[in-house]
Design a protein around this motif. Sequence first.
Motif, mmCIF file in Angstrom:
data_model
loop_
_atom_site.group_PDB
_atom_site.id
_atom_site.type_symbol
_atom_site.label_atom_id
_atom_site.label_comp_id
_atom_site.label_asym_id
_atom_site.label_seq_id
_atom_site.Cartn_x
_atom_site.Cartn_y
_atom_site.Cartn_z
ATOM 1 N N ARG A 71 0.934 -1.496 -0.198
ATOM 2 C CA ARG A 71 0.100 0.188 -0.167
ATOM 3 C C ARG A 71 1.328 0.552 -0.300
ATOM 4 O O ARG A 71 0.857 2.134 -0.948
ATOM 5 C CB ARG A 71 -0.996 0.298 1.151
ATOM 6 N N TRP A 72 1.307 1.171 0.874
ATOM 7 C CA TRP A 72 2.468 2.251 1.123
ATOM 8 C C TRP A 72 3.907 2.477 0.417
ATOM 9 O O TRP A 72 4.845 1.443 0.528
ATOM 10 C CB TRP A 72 3.350 2.781 2.575
ATOM 11 N N LEU A 73 3.775 3.716 -0.507
ATOM 12 C CA LEU A 73 4.782 3.787 -1.271
ATOM 13 C C LEU A 73 5.800 4.663 -1.372
ATOM 14 O O LEU A 73 5.599 5.651 -0.827
ATOM 15 C CB LEU A 73 4.375 3.471 -2.945
ATOM 16 N N ALA A 74 6.905 4.403 -0.814
ATOM 17 C CA ALA A 74 7.643 5.831 -0.607
ATOM 18 C C ALA A 74 8.871 5.466 -1.390
ATOM 19 O O ALA A 74 9.479 4.848 -2.178
ATOM 20 C CB ALA A 74 9.295 5.790 1.166
ATOM 21 N N THR A 75 9.399 6.802 -1.947
ATOM 22 C CA THR A 75 10.742 6.558 -2.828
ATOM 23 C C THR A 75 11.712 8.744 -2.757
ATOM 24 O O THR A 75 11.232 9.454 -1.566
ATOM 25 C CB THR A 75 9.767 7.766 -3.972
ATOM 26 N N LEU A 84 5.688 10.659 0.257
ATOM 27 C CA LEU A 84 5.286 8.477 0.867
ATOM 28 C C LEU A 84 4.077 9.013 -0.533
ATOM 29 O O LEU A 84 2.892 9.575 -0.625
ATOM 30 C CB LEU A 84 4.960 8.654 1.744
ATOM 31 N N PHE A 85 3.371 7.920 -1.397
ATOM 32 C CA PHE A 85 2.411 8.019 -1.623
ATOM 33 C C PHE A 85 0.857 6.329 -0.604
ATOM 34 O O PHE A 85 2.164 5.324 -0.371
ATOM 35 C CB PHE A 85 2.428 6.286 -2.813
ATOM 36 N N ASP A 86 0.231 6.547 -0.859
ATOM 37 C CA ASP A 86 -0.908 5.373 -0.680
ATOM 38 C C ASP A 86 -1.269 5.413 -1.836
ATOM 39 O O ASP A 86 -2.881 6.241 -1.933
ATOM 40 C CB ASP A 86 -2.004 6.452 0.588
ATOM 41 N N GLN A 87 -1.290 3.715 -1.836
ATOM 42 C CA GLN A 87 -1.989 3.082 -2.939
ATOM 43 C C GLN A 87 -3.481 3.161 -2.748
ATOM 44 O O GLN A 87 -3.918 3.187 -3.965
ATOM 45 C CB GLN A 87 -1.803 1.460 -3.505
ATOM 46 N N ASN A 88 -4.334 3.644 -1.912
ATOM 47 C CA ASN A 88 -5.329 2.963 -1.475
ATOM 48 C C ASN A 88 -5.865 4.813 -2.036
ATOM 49 O O ASN A 88 -7.384 5.166 -1.734
ATOM 50 C CB ASN A 88 -5.962 2.775 -0.166
ATOM 51 N N SER A 92 -0.626 8.661 -7.834
ATOM 52 C CA SER A 92 0.000 9.291 -8.579
ATOM 53 C C SER A 92 0.602 10.375 -8.157
ATOM 54 O O SER A 92 1.164 10.923 -8.133
ATOM 55 C CB SER A 92 -0.681 9.415 -10.331
ATOM 56 N N GLU A 93 -0.695 10.748 -6.390
ATOM 57 C CA GLU A 93 -0.504 11.975 -5.792
ATOM 58 C C GLU A 93 0.463 11.477 -5.167
ATOM 59 O O GLU A 93 -0.158 11.097 -4.206
ATOM 60 C CB GLU A 93 -1.763 12.319 -5.687
ATOM 61 N N PRO A 94 1.260 12.268 -4.632
ATOM 62 C CA PRO A 94 1.379 11.280 -3.151
ATOM 63 C C PRO A 94 1.029 12.172 -1.754
ATOM 64 O O PRO A 94 0.499 13.389 -1.439
ATOM 65 C CB PRO A 94 3.399 12.904 -2.795
ATOM 66 N N ILE A 95 0.563 11.191 -0.558
ATOM 67 C CA ILE A 95 0.017 12.156 0.459
ATOM 68 C C ILE A 95 1.216 12.986 1.814
ATOM 69 O O ILE A 95 0.578 13.752 2.434
ATOM 70 C CB ILE A 95 -0.857 10.973 1.023
ATOM 71 N N LEU A 96 2.845 12.506 1.167
ATOM 72 C CA LEU A 96 3.426 13.034 2.207
ATOM 73 C C LEU A 96 4.746 13.720 0.886
ATOM 74 O O LEU A 96 5.302 13.095 0.235
ATOM 75 C CB LEU A 96 3.646 12.389 3.046
ATOM 76 N N THR A 132 0.172 9.511 11.339
ATOM 77 C CA THR A 132 -0.497 10.964 11.500
ATOM 78 C C THR A 132 0.011 11.512 10.757
ATOM 79 O O THR A 132 -0.009 12.723 10.151
ATOM 80 C CB THR A 132 0.126 10.955 12.697
ATOM 81 N N LYS A 133 1.110 11.141 9.550
ATOM 82 C CA LYS A 133 2.266 11.566 8.659
ATOM 83 C C LYS A 133 2.628 12.788 9.296
ATOM 84 O O LYS A 133 2.548 13.866 8.511
ATOM 85 C CB LYS A 133 1.391 12.518 7.121
ATOM 86 N N LYS A 134 2.993 12.921 10.418
ATOM 87 C CA LYS A 134 3.635 13.795 10.507
ATOM 88 C C LYS A 134 5.098 13.409 11.151
ATOM 89 O O LYS A 134 5.244 11.925 11.507
ATOM 90 C CB LYS A 134 2.889 14.684 12.720
ATOM 91 N N SER A 135 6.046 14.171 11.547
ATOM 92 C CA SER A 135 7.655 13.640 11.809
ATOM 93 C C SER A 135 7.825 13.174 13.081
ATOM 94 O O SER A 135 7.325 14.541 14.120
ATOM 95 C CB SER A 135 8.171 14.803 11.935
ATOM 96 N N ARG A 136 8.050 12.007 13.377
ATOM 97 C CA ARG A 136 8.683 11.952 14.677
ATOM 98 C C ARG A 136 9.469 12.136 15.527
ATOM 99 O O ARG A 136 9.771 12.385 15.804
ATOM 100 C CB ARG A 136 8.498 10.138 14.378
ATOM 101 N N ALA A 137 10.744 12.374 14.341
ATOM 102 C CA ALA A 137 11.779 13.030 14.833
ATOM 103 C C ALA A 137 12.916 13.325 13.771
ATOM 104 O O ALA A 137 12.782 12.481 12.676
ATOM 105 C CB ALA A 137 13.216 11.307 15.479
ATOM 106 N N GLU A 138 13.728 14.293 13.676
ATOM 107 C CA GLU A 138 14.853 14.844 13.143
ATOM 108 C C GLU A 138 16.327 14.598 13.497
ATOM 109 O O GLU A 138 15.971 14.944 14.280
ATOM 110 C CB GLU A 138 14.437 15.825 12.280
#
Length: 415
Positions: A71-75, A84-88, A92-96, A132-138
């Motif tokens: 489901r989840w594709l990262a590039t 980050l793409f959510d195939q569901n 073609s449009e990334p969610i993040l 959550t699509k939020k950063s956990r750590a940098e």
Amino acid sequence: MDHEDNHRIDESEIKEIIEIDEDQAMHYASDDEDEASTSNAGGQAEIIDDSLMSLQAHSQDCFAVALASNRWLATGGEDDVAFLFDQNESESEPILKVEHKDSVTHVLFNNSETLLATGDIGGKIVITDIRTKKSRAEIDECNDLEWMKWHHTADILFAGDKDGILWMWLIGNKGIVQSKVYAGTGEPCTAGCLLPDGKRILTGYGNGVVRLWLLREETSTQLYFHSPITAIDHHISQPVAVVGTQSGTVNVISTASPDNILKKISLLPPPGVNSTTISTNGTAIGENGEEEEEEVGNCVESLSMAPSHPWFAAGRNDGTMCIYEMDSNAPRSIFQSNEMQAIVKVVWSMEGNAPYVTCGSIDGTIRIFDARDSSMVKELGNGGDEVLDLLVIGSNPHRILTAGSNGVVRVFDLN
């Protein structure tokens, strides 16, 4: 305080060093054996795109891809971003979009597929919570990222950098809970592979050293090879690993001892690749017999151990892909592409009872081999783009995901 048992091998510890005889019988495959031609009568290379579907993920080269739960594709790309793409939701449009400071060369999902780690060549690492699509750590502690790996079971991330440091971070619900530094000698930490027990890690360095770290004790033992380490892989269950070097040698080592590593066998690169040969100690020898600056022509780019057979595959910078038996004195097979461009990734998979090796090349081709008889099952065109990363994403049907040099991600179906 780190305690180190520096273990340099002497002749008594080496069971055998194997020099490959050109006259030894082995299967040798080449592009000429494949009936499908990739050029037309005019001699101009024909651009072939055998993909089932494609996605223009990045505006520049796409260096890395990862998939989770189908489901989840990262590039990650040269344009300094990870997507980050959510195939569901959309193909073609990334969610993040994850902003970085430099080319994103690593994208990895953790074992539970809840976190995404993206790392750029400059050393910045971002941990994102997929839900959550939020950063956990940098993390901005590395100096030039060389490699990155998640732990098999815990939310622990490992990385090696140009300064020779092995980093370890424990990621909690609100960020980094704990971090550790396993210091080297200043030579780049070029490769790393966590052992199946999750308590030890093998790391390789730019001066030819391989270290086996006990993570809890923060101690290590080491072997010395005569060329920079470029690739390491460990068997999924057996206490054996393979180590590749810049000079093209592949070394089989034993990790059976809980706190020591022993060299078992050393295989030289296939003969006839270029005018520089490698002596038994790994030094480059020119045609005049004098030592030369080390060639990278047959540098080992990728190593992969078969999970179900005592075999492993090695892809090299000169376009050769060799399948080896663990204790044999010669490769089971050697393939070399006519273009002699780097094999960047080799991956094992099973199709029913058949062990397959899938490899991607800078020449823009994906090739699938049946490891039992070394026959090429299929050769697929990547639309003229260099293959820069590759995943086998399913069996029956055998599907492949590639990252390409023009930012395009493609899906292939072997059937």
